[in-house]
Design a protein around this motif. Structure first.
Motif, mmCIF file in Angstrom:
data_model
loop_
_atom_site.group_PDB
_atom_site.id
_atom_site.type_symbol
_atom_site.label_atom_id
_atom_site.label_comp_id
_atom_site.label_asym_id
_atom_site.label_seq_id
_atom_site.Cartn_x
_atom_site.Cartn_y
_atom_site.Cartn_z
ATOM 1 N N VAL A 1 10.825 8.562 4.288
ATOM 2 C CA VAL A 1 11.124 7.623 3.211
ATOM 3 C C VAL A 1 10.246 7.866 1.997
ATOM 4 O O VAL A 1 10.726 8.136 0.897
ATOM 5 N N LYS A 2 8.931 7.815 2.190
ATOM 6 C CA LYS A 2 8.021 7.977 1.053
ATOM 7 C C LYS A 2 7.764 9.443 0.717
ATOM 8 O O LYS A 2 7.252 9.756 -0.355
ATOM 9 N N LEU A 3 8.065 10.336 1.652
ATOM 10 C CA LEU A 3 7.897 11.780 1.468
ATOM 11 C C LEU A 3 6.445 12.134 1.156
ATOM 12 O O LEU A 3 6.132 12.822 0.188
ATOM 13 N N ARG A 4 5.544 11.666 2.016
ATOM 14 C CA ARG A 4 4.116 11.907 1.815
ATOM 15 C C ARG A 4 3.454 12.116 3.172
ATOM 16 O O ARG A 4 4.113 12.111 4.210
ATOM 17 N N GLU A 5 2.113 12.311 3.162
ATOM 18 C CA GLU A 5 1.395 12.604 4.396
ATOM 19 C C GLU A 5 1.586 11.484 5.422
ATOM 20 O O GLU A 5 1.603 10.306 5.090
ATOM 21 N N GLY A 6 1.704 11.897 6.683
ATOM 22 C CA GLY A 6 2.020 10.955 7.751
ATOM 23 C C GLY A 6 0.901 10.005 8.108
ATOM 24 O O GLY A 6 1.138 9.010 8.795
ATOM 25 N N PHE A 7 -0.340 10.265 7.658
ATOM 26 C CA PHE A 7 -1.458 9.422 8.076
ATOM 27 C C PHE A 7 -1.583 8.147 7.253
ATOM 28 O O PHE A 7 -2.308 7.235 7.625
ATOM 29 N N ARG A 8 -0.874 8.060 6.130
ATOM 30 C CA ARG A 8 -1.099 6.928 5.223
ATOM 31 C C ARG A 8 -0.665 5.607 5.871
ATOM 32 O O ARG A 8 0.416 5.509 6.433
ATOM 33 N N PRO A 9 -1.502 4.565 5.758
ATOM 34 C CA PRO A 9 -1.211 3.299 6.437
ATOM 35 C C PRO A 9 -0.275 2.407 5.621
ATOM 36 O O PRO A 9 -0.033 2.634 4.434
ATOM 37 N N ARG B 1 -10.322 18.861 -1.888
ATOM 38 C CA ARG B 1 -9.162 19.167 -1.051
ATOM 39 C C ARG B 1 -7.899 19.202 -1.901
ATOM 40 O O ARG B 1 -7.667 18.327 -2.721
ATOM 41 N N ASN B 2 -7.086 20.241 -1.700
ATOM 42 C CA ASN B 2 -5.781 20.291 -2.343
ATOM 43 C C ASN B 2 -4.875 19.230 -1.725
ATOM 44 O O ASN B 2 -4.965 18.957 -0.517
ATOM 45 N N PRO B 3 -3.968 18.633 -2.520
ATOM 46 C CA PRO B 3 -3.155 17.523 -2.011
ATOM 47 C C PRO B 3 -2.386 17.831 -0.744
ATOM 48 O O PRO B 3 -2.221 16.966 0.108
ATOM 49 N N GLU B 4 -1.905 19.057 -0.570
ATOM 50 C CA GLU B 4 -1.099 19.373 0.609
ATOM 51 C C GLU B 4 -1.898 20.052 1.720
ATOM 52 O O GLU B 4 -1.335 20.412 2.750
ATOM 53 N N GLU C 1 13.788 17.949 -0.516
ATOM 54 C CA GLU C 1 13.613 19.395 -0.342
ATOM 55 C C GLU C 1 12.524 19.936 -1.241
ATOM 56 O O GLU C 1 11.840 20.903 -0.907
ATOM 57 N N ASP C 2 12.320 19.312 -2.381
ATOM 58 C CA ASP C 2 11.334 19.809 -3.346
ATOM 59 C C ASP C 2 9.952 19.183 -3.148
ATOM 60 O O ASP C 2 8.937 19.804 -3.468
ATOM 61 N N TYR C 3 9.898 17.949 -2.620
ATOM 62 C CA TYR C 3 8.625 17.222 -2.619
ATOM 63 C C TYR C 3 8.088 16.868 -1.250
ATOM 64 O O TYR C 3 6.962 16.395 -1.153
ATOM 65 N N ALA C 4 8.876 17.025 -0.192
ATOM 66 C CA ALA C 4 8.394 16.617 1.132
ATOM 67 C C ALA C 4 7.210 17.487 1.558
ATOM 68 O O ALA C 4 7.222 18.698 1.369
ATOM 69 N N PRO C 5 6.159 16.867 2.129
ATOM 70 C CA PRO C 5 5.017 17.652 2.628
ATOM 71 C C PRO C 5 5.425 18.519 3.804
ATOM 72 O O PRO C 5 6.396 18.225 4.508
ATOM 73 N N PHE D 1 8.448 0.320 -3.422
ATOM 74 C CA PHE D 1 9.786 0.904 -3.533
ATOM 75 C C PHE D 1 9.705 2.083 -4.511
ATOM 76 O O PHE D 1 10.007 1.957 -5.688
ATOM 77 N N ASN D 2 9.311 3.224 -3.994
ATOM 78 C CA ASN D 2 9.243 4.445 -4.803
ATOM 79 C C ASN D 2 9.065 5.636 -3.867
ATOM 80 O O ASN D 2 8.707 5.484 -2.698
ATOM 81 N N LEU D 3 9.299 6.806 -4.406
ATOM 82 C CA LEU D 3 9.001 8.045 -3.710
ATOM 83 C C LEU D 3 7.650 8.558 -4.168
ATOM 84 O O LEU D 3 7.109 8.131 -5.190
ATOM 85 N N ARG D 4 7.115 9.477 -3.420
ATOM 86 C CA ARG D 4 5.834 10.077 -3.754
ATOM 87 C C ARG D 4 5.855 10.635 -5.177
ATOM 88 O O ARG D 4 6.815 11.286 -5.589
ATOM 89 N N SER D 5 4.786 10.373 -5.917
ATOM 90 C CA SER D 5 4.551 10.861 -7.278
ATOM 91 C C SER D 5 5.452 10.192 -8.307
ATOM 92 O O SER D 5 5.424 10.562 -9.476
#
Length: 395
Positions: free
Chosen positions: A236-244, A51-54, A390-394, A342-346
């Motif tokens: 906040v984390k700018l990643r997929e919404g399913f992550r717990p 699966r591709n990340p996005e 704007e560049d990294y949000a899913p 305390f970090n953003l995605r990637s």
């Protein structure tokens, strides 16, 4: 996911002996000689490419993940039972990357083959390097081994730390607008804002060693709020919404909210939510739709199987984090907070006060606390905002 591929994995991908020892069938893997984990033969076996990340997380990928997890747990439980029978020792130490599998660790604990389980907080390559250094220190240099209580990892707070003057200097240099609060006002005000639904970047003391944020480089929120999981992931984390997300609970209250009779200071044990906190399940839901169903009084940290990845917080190990959670308990009756790194995605976890401020200005959390410095988003210079989202949000 459903573990519908477990038999296929055991028949094709791995040879498992009765004592739990195993051998992978390497014709399906690429990690030993290539740059990817699996190869075309592996992909053909499951009838799909990686699966591709996005890409959308479909049921088929969830089923593959659930199947691999089930086989992993079977092997680990076989291994640990074999070890218990062979050595008759009540204590078990775990390290290595698989020891970061909190679900499996929790099952080892519940199976009861060992009374006490300790997992290296930097389980993985970093912890392996530490072990090599310790081996040289004790085995080759013959230095004595003196056990420490609860352990010698000092809560895993082994990284760099910053004094209050250091924090003020870096924040001022970065152009931040902040006020300085006393400890009592800091804990009380932060707890109140969290109870009101705000998310807080919490930067204190020495940085954690290992992949888990344990209350010194953390983003915190209210576990009772059903909107927090989506807010933290997407804004906040700018990643997929399913992550717990995981709870940090005061050690003295852990057994009231979780079926956990042991310490979990390094957030490496998954425990079931106590029956008194559970709500009725909706049997008609499947796949990602399960995530939106409120199944406990603590929806932000409850997994689909009524479990949570628990960190127990001890006042001796981290008195400031303990004091904040205690202030939240006194205001709300709830002795825990949502705790995520305390970090953003990637990006790596922030290390310095300047990095904390940069993350604050690039992300959607509401408040930043660095030492005793209090920063509110509306009071910052809008020219310092970073368009990271704007560049990294899913999508």
């Amino acid at each position: 996911g459903q573990p519908i591929h477990a038999d296929l994995i055991k028949n094709k991908l791995i040879d498992i002996k009765p004592d739990g020892t195993f051998a992978l069938r390497m014709e399906y893997f690429n990690f030993a000689t290539g740059l990817t984990m699996t190869n075309a033969r592996f992909h053909a076996l499951f009838g799909r490419p990686p699966r591709n990340p996005e890409a959308n997380l479909t049921q088929s990928y969830m089923d593959v993940a659930a199947s691999i997890q089930q086989v992993l747990e079977e092997i680990i439980l076989m291994l640990t039972h074999s070890l218990a029978q062979e050595y008759g020792i009540s204590n078990l130490c775990l390290a290595g990357g698989v020891a970061l599998n909190c679900v499996a660790n929790g099952k080892i604990l519940r199976e009861g083959a060992f009374k006490n389980i300790w997992v290296q907080p930097a389980a993985g390559d970093a912890g392996g390097a530490l072990g090599a250094a310790l081996a040289a220190h004790h085995l080759y240099l013959n230095n004595p081994r003196t056990p420490e209580t609860p352990d010698g990892m000092q809560g895993s707070y082994l990284g760099p730390g910053y004094t209050q003057p250091d924090c003020e200097y870096e924040l001022t240099l970065a152009g931040a607008n902040y006020e300085i609060l006393s400890d009592e006002e800091l804990f009380t005000r932060t707890a109140r804002k969290i109870a009101e639904g705000q998310t807080v970047g919490w930067f204190q003391g020495r940085m954690e060693f290992g992949p888990r944020a344990l209350g010194n480089r953390s983003i915190l929120a209210d576990p009772r709020n059903p909107e927090i999981q989506q807010k933290l992931n997407l804004q906040v984390k700018l990643r997929e919404g399913f992550r717990p997300f995981a709870p940090s609970v005061l050690r003295e209250y852990a057994s009231k909210y979780f079926e956990l009779q042991a310490d979990s200071p390094y957030m490496l044990m998954v425990a079931t939510i106590a029956a008194s906190q559970r709500l009725a399940e909706n049997p008609n839901l499947s796949g990602l739709a399960k995530l939106k169903h409120i199944r406990s009084t603590l929806p932000a940290i409850t997994h689909v199987d009524y479990s949570a990845r628990v960190q127990t917080v001890d006042a001796r190990t981290n008195p400031r984090y303990h004091a904040l959670i205690e202030a939240f308990r006194l205001q709300t009756g709830c002795p825990m907070l949502v705790n995520t790194s305390f970090n953003l995605r990637s990006e790596p976890v922030v290390r310095t006060p300047a990095e904390a401020f940069r993350c604050f200005m690039a992300s959607g959390f509401d408040l930043l606390v660095v030492g005793n410095c209090w920063l509110e988003k509306p009071r910052q210079n809008p020219a310092l905002k970073i368009n990271y989202a704007e560049d990294y949000a899913p999508d």
